[in-house]
Design a protein around this motif. Structure first.
Motif, PDB file in Angstrom:
ATOM      1  N   ALA A 154       5.554   1.930  -0.859  1.00  0.00           N
ATOM      2  CA  ALA A 154       5.186   0.699  -1.572  1.00  0.00           C
ATOM      3  C   ALA A 154       6.463  -0.053  -1.936  1.00  0.00           C
ATOM      4  CB  ALA A 154       4.396   1.024  -2.843  1.00  0.00           C
ATOM      5  N   GLY A 155       6.350  -1.373  -2.042  1.00  0.00           N
ATOM      6  CA  GLY A 155       7.518  -2.182  -2.417  1.00  0.00           C
ATOM      7  C   GLY A 155       7.079  -3.532  -2.952  1.00  0.00           C
ATOM      8  N   ALA A 156       8.054  -4.298  -3.444  1.00  0.00           N
ATOM      9  CA  ALA A 156       7.753  -5.640  -3.959  1.00  0.00           C
ATOM     10  C   ALA A 156       9.034  -6.455  -3.997  1.00  0.00           C
ATOM     11  CB  ALA A 156       7.162  -5.559  -5.368  1.00  0.00           C
ATOM     12  N   VAL A 157       8.855  -7.766  -3.909  1.00  0.00           N
ATOM     13  CA  VAL A 157       9.999  -8.658  -4.074  1.00  0.00           C
ATOM     14  C   VAL A 157       9.635  -9.682  -5.141  1.00  0.00           C
ATOM     15  CG1 VAL A 157       9.342  -9.960  -1.983  1.00  0.00           C
ATOM     16  CG2 VAL A 157      11.661 -10.169  -2.904  1.00  0.00           C
ATOM     17  N   LEU A 158      10.584  -9.908  -6.061  1.00  0.00           N
ATOM     18  CA  LEU A 158      10.340 -10.759  -7.227  1.00  0.00           C
ATOM     19  C   LEU A 158      11.239 -11.992  -7.181  1.00  0.00           C
ATOM     20  CD1 LEU A 158       9.035  -8.089  -8.147  1.00  0.00           C
ATOM     21  CD2 LEU A 158       9.964  -8.494 -10.419  1.00  0.00           C
ATOM     22  N   THR A 159      10.731 -13.088  -7.698  1.00  0.00           N
ATOM     23  CA  THR A 159      11.552 -14.296  -7.812  1.00  0.00           C
ATOM     24  C   THR A 159      10.957 -15.233  -8.854  1.00  0.00           C
ATOM     25  OG1 THR A 159      12.514 -16.175  -6.605  1.00  0.00           O
ATOM     26  CG2 THR A 159      10.305 -15.505  -5.931  1.00  0.00           C
TER      27      THR A 159
ATOM     28  N   HIS B  44      -2.787 -19.642   9.957  1.00  0.00           N
ATOM     29  CA  HIS B  44      -1.438 -19.120  10.178  1.00  0.00           C
ATOM     30  C   HIS B  44      -0.450 -20.276  10.339  1.00  0.00           C
ATOM     31  CE1 HIS B  44      -3.356 -15.252  10.636  1.00  0.00           C
ATOM     32  NE2 HIS B  44      -4.245 -15.852  11.399  1.00  0.00           N
ATOM     33  N   GLN B  45       0.318 -20.525   9.287  1.00  0.00           N
ATOM     34  CA  GLN B  45       1.286 -21.622   9.315  1.00  0.00           C
ATOM     35  C   GLN B  45       2.509 -21.253  10.152  1.00  0.00           C
ATOM     36  OE1 GLN B  45       0.900 -24.637   7.657  1.00  0.00           O
ATOM     37  NE2 GLN B  45      -1.170 -23.988   7.148  1.00  0.00           N
ATOM     38  N   ILE B  46       2.855 -19.991  10.134  1.00  0.00           N
ATOM     39  CA  ILE B  46       3.995 -19.468  10.893  1.00  0.00           C
ATOM     40  C   ILE B  46       3.598 -18.083  11.433  1.00  0.00           C
ATOM     41  CG2 ILE B  46       5.867 -20.633   9.614  1.00  0.00           C
ATOM     42  CD1 ILE B  46       6.109 -18.011   7.946  1.00  0.00           C
ATOM     43  N   GLU B  47       4.438 -17.522  12.292  1.00  0.00           N
ATOM     44  CA  GLU B  47       4.240 -16.130  12.673  1.00  0.00           C
ATOM     45  C   GLU B  47       4.879 -15.274  11.590  1.00  0.00           C
ATOM     46  OE1 GLU B  47       4.234 -15.845  17.486  1.00  0.00           O
ATOM     47  OE2 GLU B  47       6.148 -16.185  16.497  1.00  0.00           O
ATOM     48  N   GLY B  48       4.154 -14.293  11.118  1.00  0.00           N
ATOM     49  CA  GLY B  48       4.700 -13.433  10.076  1.00  0.00           C
ATOM     50  C   GLY B  48       4.633 -11.980  10.475  1.00  0.00           C
ATOM     51  N   ILE B  49       4.503 -11.132   9.486  1.00  0.00           N
ATOM     52  CA  ILE B  49       4.326  -9.700   9.725  1.00  0.00           C
ATOM     53  C   ILE B  49       3.151  -9.236   8.858  1.00  0.00           C
ATOM     54  CG2 ILE B  49       6.740  -9.243  10.306  1.00  0.00           C
ATOM     55  CD1 ILE B  49       7.048  -8.043   7.436  1.00  0.00           C
ATOM     56  N   ASN B  50       2.753  -8.001   9.054  1.00  0.00           N
ATOM     57  CA  ASN B  50       1.727  -7.416   8.183  1.00  0.00           C
ATOM     58  C   ASN B  50       2.408  -6.384   7.302  1.00  0.00           C
ATOM     59  OD1 ASN B  50      -0.423  -6.198   6.957  1.00  0.00           O
ATOM     60  ND2 ASN B  50      -1.157  -5.149   8.789  1.00  0.00           N
ATOM     61  N   SER B  51       2.656  -6.746   6.055  1.00  0.00           N
ATOM     62  CA  SER B  51       3.281  -5.795   5.125  1.00  0.00           C
ATOM     63  C   SER B  51       2.545  -5.886   3.800  1.00  0.00           C
ATOM     64  CB  SER B  51       4.765  -6.128   4.939  1.00  0.00           C
ATOM     65  OG  SER B  51       5.357  -5.160   4.097  1.00  0.00           O
ATOM     66  N   ARG B  52       1.649  -4.936   3.563  1.00  0.00           N
ATOM     67  CA  ARG B  52       0.791  -5.005   2.373  1.00  0.00           C
ATOM     68  C   ARG B  52       0.951  -3.765   1.507  1.00  0.00           C
ATOM     69  NH1 ARG B  52      -4.000  -7.291   6.013  1.00  0.00           N
ATOM     70  NH2 ARG B  52      -4.003  -5.207   6.890  1.00  0.00           N
ATOM     71  N   LEU B  53       0.909  -3.985   0.203  1.00  0.00           N
ATOM     72  CA  LEU B  53       0.723  -2.885  -0.735  1.00  0.00           C
ATOM     73  C   LEU B  53      -0.771  -2.597  -0.724  1.00  0.00           C
ATOM     74  CD1 LEU B  53       1.812  -1.133  -3.140  1.00  0.00           C
ATOM     75  CD2 LEU B  53       1.179  -3.029  -4.624  1.00  0.00           C
ATOM     76  N   ASP B  54      -1.185  -1.350  -0.551  1.00  0.00           N
ATOM     77  CA  ASP B  54      -2.624  -1.125  -0.527  1.00  0.00           C
ATOM     78  C   ASP B  54      -3.163  -0.867  -1.931  1.00  0.00           C
ATOM     79  OD1 ASP B  54      -2.965   1.810  -0.990  1.00  0.00           O
ATOM     80  OD2 ASP B  54      -1.722   1.926   0.819  1.00  0.00           O
ATOM     81  N   GLY B  55      -4.464  -0.996  -2.064  1.00  0.00           N
ATOM     82  CA  GLY B  55      -5.117  -0.916  -3.371  1.00  0.00           C
ATOM     83  C   GLY B  55      -4.875   0.410  -4.080  1.00  0.00           C
ATOM     84  N   LEU B  56      -4.898   1.505  -3.319  1.00  0.00           N
ATOM     85  CA  LEU B  56      -4.689   2.816  -3.950  1.00  0.00           C
ATOM     86  C   LEU B  56      -3.299   2.896  -4.569  1.00  0.00           C
ATOM     87  CD1 LEU B  56      -6.325   5.171  -1.288  1.00  0.00           C
ATOM     88  CD2 LEU B  56      -7.027   4.936  -3.685  1.00  0.00           C
ATOM     89  N   GLN B  57      -2.303   2.472  -3.801  1.00  0.00           N
ATOM     90  CA  GLN B  57      -0.931   2.537  -4.338  1.00  0.00           C
ATOM     91  C   GLN B  57      -0.774   1.604  -5.532  1.00  0.00           C
ATOM     92  OE1 GLN B  57       0.649   4.957  -3.465  1.00  0.00           O
ATOM     93  NE2 GLN B  57      -0.317   5.454  -1.507  1.00  0.00           N
ATOM     94  N   ALA B  58      -1.378   0.431  -5.458  1.00  0.00           N
ATOM     95  CA  ALA B  58      -1.275  -0.527  -6.566  1.00  0.00           C
ATOM     96  C   ALA B  58      -1.886   0.056  -7.841  1.00  0.00           C
ATOM     97  CB  ALA B  58      -1.972  -1.839  -6.198  1.00  0.00           C
TER      98      ALA B  58
ATOM     99  N   SER C 124      14.594  -7.164  -4.809  1.00  0.00           N
ATOM    100  CA  SER C 124      13.676  -6.285  -4.081  1.00  0.00           C
ATOM    101  C   SER C 124      13.581  -4.935  -4.788  1.00  0.00           C
ATOM    102  CB  SER C 124      14.143  -6.121  -2.645  1.00  0.00           C
ATOM    103  OG  SER C 124      15.195  -5.211  -2.579  1.00  0.00           O
ATOM    104  N   PHE C 125      12.383  -4.376  -4.747  1.00  0.00           N
ATOM    105  CA  PHE C 125      12.113  -3.079  -5.377  1.00  0.00           C
ATOM    106  C   PHE C 125      11.427  -2.156  -4.386  1.00  0.00           C
ATOM    107  CE2 PHE C 125      12.654  -5.720  -9.055  1.00  0.00           C
ATOM    108  CZ  PHE C 125      13.160  -4.880 -10.040  1.00  0.00           C
ATOM    109  N   SER C 126      11.729  -0.874  -4.498  1.00  0.00           N
ATOM    110  CA  SER C 126      11.019   0.165  -3.749  1.00  0.00           C
ATOM    111  C   SER C 126      10.220   1.001  -4.740  1.00  0.00           C
ATOM    112  CB  SER C 126      12.024   1.071  -3.031  1.00  0.00           C
ATOM    113  OG  SER C 126      11.381   2.257  -2.585  1.00  0.00           O
ATOM    114  N   PHE C 127       9.023   1.397  -4.322  1.00  0.00           N
ATOM    115  CA  PHE C 127       8.234   2.354  -5.116  1.00  0.00           C
ATOM    116  C   PHE C 127       7.995   3.618  -4.289  1.00  0.00           C
ATOM    117  CE2 PHE C 127       6.758  -2.007  -6.278  1.00  0.00           C
ATOM    118  CZ  PHE C 127       7.395  -2.080  -7.509  1.00  0.00           C
ATOM    119  N   TYR C 128       8.961   3.977  -3.481  1.00  0.00           N
ATOM    120  CA  TYR C 128       8.943   5.238  -2.735  1.00  0.00           C
ATOM    121  C   TYR C 128       8.654   6.351  -3.771  1.00  0.00           C
ATOM    122  CZ  TYR C 128      10.944   9.008   0.144  1.00  0.00           C
ATOM    123  OH  TYR C 128      11.139  10.160   0.846  1.00  0.00           O
ATOM    124  N   PRO C 129       7.908   7.408  -3.385  1.00  0.00           N
ATOM    125  CA  PRO C 129       7.455   8.366  -4.407  1.00  0.00           C
ATOM    126  C   PRO C 129       8.533   8.887  -5.360  1.00  0.00           C
ATOM    127  CG  PRO C 129       6.391   8.819  -2.317  1.00  0.00           C
ATOM    128  CD  PRO C 129       7.373   7.718  -2.052  1.00  0.00           C
ATOM    129  N   GLY C 130       9.735   9.124  -4.876  1.00  0.00           N
ATOM    130  CA  GLY C 130      10.772   9.688  -5.744  1.00  0.00           C
ATOM    131  C   GLY C 130      11.520   8.666  -6.586  1.00  0.00           C
TER     132      GLY C 130
END
Ligand SMILES: Cc1ncc(COP(=O)(O)O)c(C=O)c1O
Length: 382
Positions: free
Chosen positions: A207-212, A235-249, A192-198
């Motif tokens: 912003a964040g991401a998970v890699l595998t 919707h195959q399962i119940e999930g959450i809404n956690s998106r990187l937005d276009g501006l941050q990307a 897991s990665f964080s792209f918090y401003p600092g």
């Protein structure tokens, strides 16, 4: 500003912020402004080409096949643990010294946190103490590459393989750090990665991401982060809404090509700090273990009179931070576990002795020198 700093002339005060995000923005202003304008021009605010492009670029930069972007680093850990199938009663081993995201997400995903003490030199999980904490209910280990130094991944991965545990690397502070020549984030089941401003690679918001490298796990993570479906309305399962937005990307894509240079500059600053302060009595300088390439998200010194030194530096307009003033097991949030200092003596000793000094790639030689001079002055007065 303190009264003693006000008494000095402008020439005498070299103010040193803890980090300087504006200086970084000014150094790449054209690229960042163009990236923002492109997103607005294309109204590509949610998902779309900028998000996909960053996911591909970041996966390539780390050397992992799949990148699932999300809203922040904490979510990336939660998403990974849900997709790894954490069940109530499952136990996950994590270091006693970290930011609370590392462990609150274990609980939120339905598991039980099992703390492990850290290594006295590197602040990372002590592999010698992991096996004693493994029970039939243990399912995973979360090593944290704290402050930018890799955990001892050979030993962590060997224990995980022996006991058939998954490993989620917390790389929030360690973009491009290397262990025995290999980039962190490539060792574990997921990273897991964080792209918090600092952070070393920071967005202009959360912003964040998970890699595998596991395609099925990547699909489960992407599905969970997008309301449980990869296609609209499915919707195959119940999930959450956690998106990187276009501006941050787009901002992250503009910054990514500079990350190696910024990392090298952090390494130069750390080397200069260590050179200038090697003779300060009573000051414990950061230790880098053999085979580890530290990326210096934080430069953390240790000393007994930590609070006095922080006040001395603040009076000279030098900002410091304590990362973190209370080790995780001793926070009110974990009172239910009834931990005592004797359970995690290393983390407990560190919490009252650590101090993070200013560290950012745009730091000038004069600023590095000002920090060192002020610390020498403190030690001489002792
Ligand atoms: C070690 C560690 N893990 C996880 C996180 C969570 O990241 P975020 O703040 O993006 O949620 C952070 C960042 O604050 C961190 O330092």
């Amino acid at each position: 500003m303190s009264s003693s700093a006000l008494n000095m002339t402008a020439e005498q005060v070299t103010a040193v912020p803890f980090a300087d995000l504006h200086a970084q923005y000014l150094s790449i202003r054209k690229e960042v402004d163009a990236a923002i304008a492109a997103v607005i021009g294309g109204s590509a605010f949610i998902r779309g080409p900028f998000v996909q492009e960053f996911e591909e670029q970041f996966a390539r930069a780390i050397g992992v096949r799949h990148c699932v972007s999300c809203a922040n680093g904490t979510d990336s850990m939660y998403i990974a643990m849900r997709a790894l199938g954490l069940k109530p009663g499952d136990e996950v081993i994590a270091p006693a010294h970290s930011w609370i995201s590392t462990t609150e997400t274990i609980t939120q995903a339905g598991g039980n946190v099992v703390f492990c003490d850290t290594d006295a030199d590197t602040f990372t999980i002590d592999p010698a103490q992991i096996e004693a904490r493994i029970t039939p209910r243990t399912v995973g280990i979360v090593p944290v590459h704290l402050y930018g130094q890799p955990a001892d991944m050979d030993r962590v991965m060997a224990i995980a393989a022996k006991h058939k545990l998954w490993v989620l690397e917390d790389c929030a502070q360690a973009h491009l750090a290397k262990y025995k020549g290999r980039t962190v984030g490539t060792f574990g089941t997921a990273a897991s990665f964080s792209f918090y401003p600092g952070k070393n690679l920071g967005a202009m918001g959360d912003a964040g991401a998970v890699l595998t490298n596991d395609a099925q796990l990547a699909q489960r993570m992407a599905m969970f982060a997008r309301h449980g479906g990869l296609k609209k309305g499915d919707h195959q399962i119940e999930g959450i809404n956690s998106r990187l937005d276009g501006l941050q990307a787009a901002i992250l894509s503009a910054k990514l090509p500079h990350l190696a240079r910024w990392t090298a500059r952090r390494q130069e600053i750390a080397a200069e700090y260590s050179r200038l302060m090697s003779d300060v009595p009573g000051l414990g300088l950061p230790v880098v273990a053999a085979g580890r390439e530290h990326v210096w998200h934080l430069y953390v010194v240790r000393l007994d009179r930590r609070d006095e030194l922080a006040a001395h530096l603040a009076a000279r307009s030098i900002q410091t931070v304590i990362n973190y003033p209370v080790a995780l097991p001793f926070l009110p949030a974990y009172q239910r576990l009834q931990h005592l200092p004797a359970h995690f003596p290393v983390a407990h000793r560190h919490q009252s002795r650590i101090l993070s000094l200013p560290m950012f790639p745009e730091m000038s030689a004069a600023q590095i020198r000002a920090v060192s001079d002020a610390i020498h002055e403190f030690a001489a007065a002792a």
